[in-house]
Scaffold this active site. Structure first.
Site, mmCIF file in Angstrom:
data_model
loop_
_atom_site.group_PDB
_atom_site.id
_atom_site.type_symbol
_atom_site.label_atom_id
_atom_site.label_comp_id
_atom_site.label_asym_id
_atom_site.label_seq_id
_atom_site.Cartn_x
_atom_site.Cartn_y
_atom_site.Cartn_z
ATOM 1 N N ASP A 11 39.395 -13.410 -6.531
ATOM 2 C CA ASP A 11 39.538 -13.830 -6.166
ATOM 3 C C ASP A 11 40.150 -14.507 -7.864
ATOM 4 O O ASP A 11 38.942 -13.725 -9.156
ATOM 5 C CB ASP A 11 38.616 -15.900 -5.599
ATOM 6 C CG ASP A 11 39.662 -16.673 -5.588
ATOM 7 O OD1 ASP A 11 40.178 -16.823 -5.171
ATOM 8 O OD2 ASP A 11 38.754 -17.832 -6.120
ATOM 9 N N SER A 12 40.689 -15.942 -7.650
ATOM 10 C CA SER A 12 40.843 -16.310 -8.759
ATOM 11 C C SER A 12 40.045 -17.343 -9.780
ATOM 12 O O SER A 12 39.690 -17.405 -10.895
ATOM 13 C CB SER A 12 42.054 -17.542 -9.192
ATOM 14 O OG SER A 12 42.229 -18.012 -7.907
ATOM 15 N N CYS A 74 41.980 -14.803 -2.669
ATOM 16 C CA CYS A 74 43.134 -16.254 -2.825
ATOM 17 C C CYS A 74 44.513 -15.638 -2.307
ATOM 18 O O CYS A 74 44.994 -14.612 -2.907
ATOM 19 C CB CYS A 74 42.909 -15.253 -4.723
ATOM 20 S SG CYS A 74 44.059 -17.144 -6.238
ATOM 21 N N GLU A 153 36.171 -28.273 -7.506
ATOM 22 C CA GLU A 153 35.709 -27.825 -8.313
ATOM 23 C C GLU A 153 34.556 -28.624 -8.661
ATOM 24 O O GLU A 153 33.822 -28.393 -9.426
ATOM 25 C CB GLU A 153 36.205 -26.568 -9.631
ATOM 26 C CG GLU A 153 37.184 -25.864 -9.461
ATOM 27 C CD GLU A 153 36.889 -24.376 -9.294
ATOM 28 O OE1 GLU A 153 35.870 -24.534 -9.926
ATOM 29 O OE2 GLU A 153 37.554 -23.846 -8.495
ATOM 30 N N CYS A 185 44.244 -22.449 0.570
ATOM 31 C CA CYS A 185 43.867 -22.572 -0.351
ATOM 32 C C CYS A 185 42.702 -21.950 -0.232
ATOM 33 O O CYS A 185 42.824 -22.514 1.092
ATOM 34 C CB CYS A 185 44.385 -23.523 -1.228
ATOM 35 S SG CYS A 185 43.404 -23.526 -2.957
ATOM 36 N N HIS A 187 40.094 -23.379 -1.772
ATOM 37 C CA HIS A 187 39.796 -24.298 -1.491
ATOM 38 C C HIS A 187 38.844 -25.169 -0.385
ATOM 39 O O HIS A 187 38.382 -26.276 -0.626
ATOM 40 C CB HIS A 187 39.561 -24.863 -3.319
ATOM 41 C CG HIS A 187 39.143 -24.035 -4.298
ATOM 42 N ND1 HIS A 187 39.537 -23.272 -4.422
ATOM 43 C CD2 HIS A 187 38.259 -24.816 -5.373
ATOM 44 C CE1 HIS A 187 38.949 -22.472 -5.496
ATOM 45 N NE2 HIS A 187 38.811 -23.463 -6.289
HETATM 46 N N1 DGL Z 1 42.429 -19.177 -5.180
HETATM 47 C C1 DGL Z 1 43.625 -20.429 -5.832
HETATM 48 C C2 DGL Z 1 44.630 -20.237 -3.938
HETATM 49 O O1 DGL Z 1 43.627 -19.565 -2.752
HETATM 50 C C3 DGL Z 1 42.980 -21.758 -5.362
HETATM 51 C C4 DGL Z 1 42.361 -21.661 -7.249
HETATM 52 C C5 DGL Z 1 44.042 -21.248 -8.462
HETATM 53 O O2 DGL Z 1 44.617 -22.167 -8.255
HETATM 54 O O3 DGL Z 1 43.353 -19.948 -8.862
HETATM 55 O O4 DGL Z 1 45.315 -20.241 -4.439
#
Ligand code: DGL
Length: 270
Positions: A11-12, A74, A153, A185, A187
């Site tokens: 993941d990012s 992600c 976050e 997403c 989050h």
């Molecule tokens: N992990 C990203 C997503 O699911 C969200 C956070 C980011 O923008 O890196 O799109």
């Protein structure tokens, strides 16, 4: 392929832990190695080229850990370039987009689906294509909700600030009469109560994390890659920035303690 090898989750940043939580919920005897590129999050505001380059660097790291299966947790990476990124990888790869898109196409009764995600995810139109590939007559309305990621976050999961942001972002979708909304997403599952309040009880929320865990489970079974169990399964977390903030917020995403965590530097791909 080694059945006892762990599943790699990329993941990012921190949000992919919502996917790990679902994976562990469905498959507690599987080992998991997680990499969150916390030094470069968010990906969702970046160009597809940059997102793909960052993802390749992270994936190369996870492959060197000896994983048997790769999950791209992600949504942004899954949306802008899963095919490009996974073409030369020699373990099976699952992204979060297809399972969520399929669940949405199956869930809608009135044929009107909403999708929310980062700016890059929505701009890619990948969710629209994927949902229509499962069911061609579905109308898809997509909206970027860029403030949701920093709100989560920060741990602002409830109260007037997320409520106001959700009303602003989702009001237009609600007026389109959608009966299904994809939380596109990592989050957003943490904002489910707020999103659900704004959209109303008649709108079904599709959680890509849960759908993806189901897909991983069935692919592991189909490929004979399920862990046989026995010893304590591996839980290893890597981040590219300081682990401190990650542990505090991450435990909320994961719903469990994060113990085995280490900061790493990714090898740059030019
Ligand atoms: N992990 C990203 C997503 O699911 C969200 C956070 C980011 O923008 O890196 O799109």
């Amino acid at each position: 392929m080694n059945q006892s090898a762990p599943i790699g989750v990329f993941d990012s940043g921190i949000g992919g832990l919502t996917v790990v939580r679902e994976i562990l919920g469905h498959m507690p005897s599987e080992g998991v190695v997680y990499l969150g590129d916390t030094a470069r999050v968010p990906y969702g505001i970046r160009s597809p080229e940059t997102i793909k380059r960052y993802a390749r660097e992270g994936i190369r790291f996870l492959l060197a850990e000896g994983i048997k299966f790769l999950v791209i947790a992600c949504n942004t990476v899954s949306a802008v370039g899963l095919d490009d990124i996974s073409s030369d990888i020699d373990v099976p790869v699952v992204g979060v987009l297809e399972p969520g898109a399929k669940a949405a196409a199956e869930s809608t009764e009135n044929g009107k689906v909403g999708v929310i995600g980062t700016a890059a995810t929505i701009k890619s139109r990948s969710y629209i294509r994927a949902i229509r590939a499962f069911r061609g007559d579905v109308e898809v309305e997509a909206r970027a909700c860029p403030l949701f990621v920093p709100l989560v976050e920060e741990g602002w999961l409830d109260g007037e600030v997320p409520e106001l942001a959700a009303s602003k972002y989702l009001g237009g979708l609600k007026s389109k009469g959608i009966d299904t909304l994809v939380l596109g997403c990592t989050h957003y599952p943490l904002l489910k109560p707020v999103i659900s309040r704004v959209m109303g009880p008649e709108v079904k929320l599709i959680d890509s994390a849960a759908e993806t865990a189901r897909e991983v489970s069935s692919q592991l079974a189909a490929r004979g890659l399920e862990s046989a169990g026995g010893k304590t399964p591996l839980r290893k977390f890597y981040v590219t920035d300081s682990p401190e903030g990650f542990t505090a917020v991450g435990e909320r995403f994961l719903g469990a303690a994060i113990e085995n965590i280490k900061k790493v530097q990714l090898e740059v791909i030019r």
